[in-house]
Design an enzyme around this catalytic site. Structure first.
Site, PDB file in Angstrom:
ATOM      1  N   ARG A   1       0.677  -1.281  -0.172  1.00 28.25           N
ATOM      2  CA  ARG A   1      -0.645  -0.172   0.114  1.00 28.25           C
ATOM      3  C   ARG A   1       1.031   1.013   0.276  1.00 28.25           C
ATOM      4  NH1 ARG A   1      -2.490  -4.131   2.675  1.00 28.25           N
ATOM      5  NH2 ARG A   1      -1.598  -2.658   4.604  1.00 28.25           N
TER       6      ARG A   1
ATOM      7  N   GLU B   1       6.707 -11.296  13.849  1.00 31.90           N
ATOM      8  CA  GLU B   1       6.553 -11.679  15.448  1.00 31.90           C
ATOM      9  C   GLU B   1       7.128 -13.379  14.624  1.00 31.90           C
ATOM     10  OE1 GLU B   1       2.276 -12.453  17.808  1.00 31.90           O
ATOM     11  OE2 GLU B   1       2.533 -11.155  16.054  1.00 31.90           O
TER      12      GLU B   1
END
Length: 175
Positions: free
Chosen positions: A58, A95
């Site tokens: 994006r 993560e």
């Protein structure tokens, strides 16, 4: 209306407990999109910017529009293996595991002033990798501009601790 009013929240996507902040509704509204592009540039009004670096994916939409507004060049920063020419890379932590960001090795010339743009600032790992690539190529990072900051995830603190100016148009609590 503010930029935040154009952003849709989708609960439990991509997994339970996540509140997904969907900027496609912002991009799809001409006034909202124009407002976001103009506001992303505000802190650097009157400053020469040679290149705008956009983070996949994006950040390409926003970065291209910002570069156009500035009459500046656009630099796509992509996931490993997506660029056809010679590249340099920077790995960063996720993560669970790591990822790698790449940029063409001739995308930024030494001394060029570069603004990093993306839609969302979460943990800051991807943005910090992009800023590191700009500096590896000899670019001068002016700062980073985001539509959304998720303050609880600590990205702003990470980038500011590394000496980078951070500008975000709005913030949302939670993930």
């Amino acid at each position: 209306m503010s930029v935040k009013d154009y952003i849709r929240t989708i609960p439990d996507f991509p997994s339970p407990g996540i509140m997904f902040r969907d900027v496609t509704t912002l991009f799809g509204d001409p006034r909202g999109f124009r407002m976001a592009v103009d506001l992303l540039l505000h802190p650097w009004a009157g400053v020469r910017i040679d290149k705008v670096a956009g983070l996949e994916a994006r950040g390409f939409i926003l970065g291209g529009a910002v570069a156009h507004q500035l009459s500046a060049g656009f630099v796509p920063m992509r996931k490993k293996g997506k660029l056809p020419g010679r590249t340099i890379e920077q790995s960063y932590k996720l993560e669970y595991g790591t990822a790698t960001l790449e940029v063409h090795d001739d995308a930024i010339k030494p001394g060029e002033k570069v603004l990093l743009v993306d839609d969302l600032l979460a943990t800051g790992g991807t943005a910090l990798a992009g800023l590191t690539l700009i500096e590896k190529l000899g670019g001068q990072t002016l700062g980073c501009a985001f539509v959304i900051d998720l303050p609880e995830l600590g990205g702003r603190q990470l980038l500011e601790a590394a000496g980078h100016q951070v500008h975000a148009l709005c913030a949302f609590e939670g993930h």
